[in-house]
Design a protein around this motif. Structure first.
Motif, short mmCIF file in Angstrom:
data_model
loop_
_atom_site.label_atom_id
_atom_site.label_comp_id
_atom_site.label_asym_id
_atom_site.label_seq_id
_atom_site.Cartn_x
_atom_site.Cartn_y
_atom_site.Cartn_z
N THR A 54 38.83 35.83 40.52
CA THR A 54 39.46 37.03 41.07
C THR A 54 39.04 38.25 40.27
O THR A 54 38.89 38.20 39.05
N ARG A 126 37.70 37.77 46.75
CA ARG A 126 38.85 37.81 45.85
C ARG A 126 38.81 39.10 45.01
O ARG A 126 38.97 39.08 43.80
N LEU A 277 50.92 37.40 42.72
CA LEU A 277 49.51 37.01 42.69
C LEU A 277 49.36 35.49 42.83
O LEU A 277 48.45 35.00 43.50
N TRP A 282 45.75 34.39 44.18
CA TRP A 282 44.80 35.19 43.40
C TRP A 282 44.78 34.73 41.95
O TRP A 282 43.77 34.90 41.26
#
Length: 285
Positions: A54, A126, A277, A282
């Motif tokens: 990410t 991402r 997240l 993520w």
């Protein structure tokens, strides 16, 4: 990009669009940088044993007059690194240019990272954007105007998608309309007397669509510089368009709290961000 040391890369190696002929050196005072004519990205790679692919572009705030590079840039980047996220702190053009230069810089950063994802050790699907105060306005602009003609410069990279995969907005400037706009940001961005059309265009609550990426927002009721109504308006627009969104409004804390401790429950907002997240994948175990 396996080294832990940050690396600075120019955003426009082929030449800054509409570079002012009278451009002078940038200035840094009290960790606030201004007079930016040559935008750049400072890359903070995630530790090799934690990297999850990410990436987050961090847009510091400062009213489109200066950038709080440490409090709303480096500190965020270091926090993201500990969560396995590679961070890119964006140094973008501001009052010396006005719009659309900041948007061009933000969208160029997304296109550049996406086109060089393998080099940076991240995945092209991402890539998020994060901003505080005026940096939040820029991040919300990128999240809503990623296909806007104003954000393109004719470079080959214009063909790369500039849509961020998620957005994180911290006490953001959103609207350019009275009475809830931040007057300093609006003046720096749009000039002394912007037209109604300009005001509507750069009030990002008006630009939300179903294509806007999932968004995390936080704000404080005590914010005396950027009213909480900014975050409320953007969240309401996200909800109308059925965009996944999470909003936290805290009672205490003035403007510019950053990640510093000492603001009671408000200081826990990074914990809530980490949970969000993780919810979206993520951050992975």
């Amino acid at each position: 990009m396996s080294a832990a040391e940050p690396t600075v890369i120019p955003l426009w190696p082929e030449g800054v669009p509409n570079l002012r002929a009278d451009a002078t050196d940038e200035k840094t005072t009290d960790n606030r940088t201004s007079n930016i004519h040559h935008p750049s990205l400072t890359v903070y790679p995630a530790p090799a044993d934690k990297a999850n692919g990410t990436a987050v572009i961090v847009c510091p705030g400062g009213g489109y007059m200066r950038l709080a590079m440490d409090k709303e840039g480096v500190e965020y980047a270091q926090w993201l690194n500990t969560r396995g996220i590679t961070a890119f702190v964006l140094k973008y053009r501001m009052v010396e240019y006005g719009q659309p230069a900041p948007l061009q810089d933000a969208l160029r950063s997304i296109r550049l990272i996406r086109s060089r994802a393998a080099e940076f050790g991240v995945k092209p699907d991402r890539i998020g954007i994060m901003g505080s105060s005026a940096g939040g306005h820029l991040s919300s602009s990128a999240a809503t105007l990623f296909e806007a003609p104003e954000g393109k410069t004719g470079n080959a990279l214009d063909s790369v998608s500039a849509r961020p995969d998620f957005a994180i907005l911290c006490y953001p400037v959103i609207t350019m309309t009275e009475p809830n706009t931040h007057a300093g940001s609006r003046k720096a961005l749009l000039g002394e007397n912007p037209t109604p059309e300009l005001i509507a265009r750069w009030s990002t609550e008006n630009q939300v669509t179903a294509a806007t990426p999932p968004t995390f927002l936080f704000h404080t009721t005590e914010d005396g510089a950027v009213p909480v109504e900014n975050a409320l308006a953007f969240y309401a627009a996200l909800k109308r368009n059925k965009v996944p969104a999470e909003l936290h409004v805290f009672e205490k804390g003035g403007h510019g709290v950053g990640m510093r401790a000492g603001n009671g429950p408000t200081s826990d907002w990074p914990v809530l961000l980490e949970a969000w997240l993780r919810l979206h994948g993520w951050i992975t175990p």
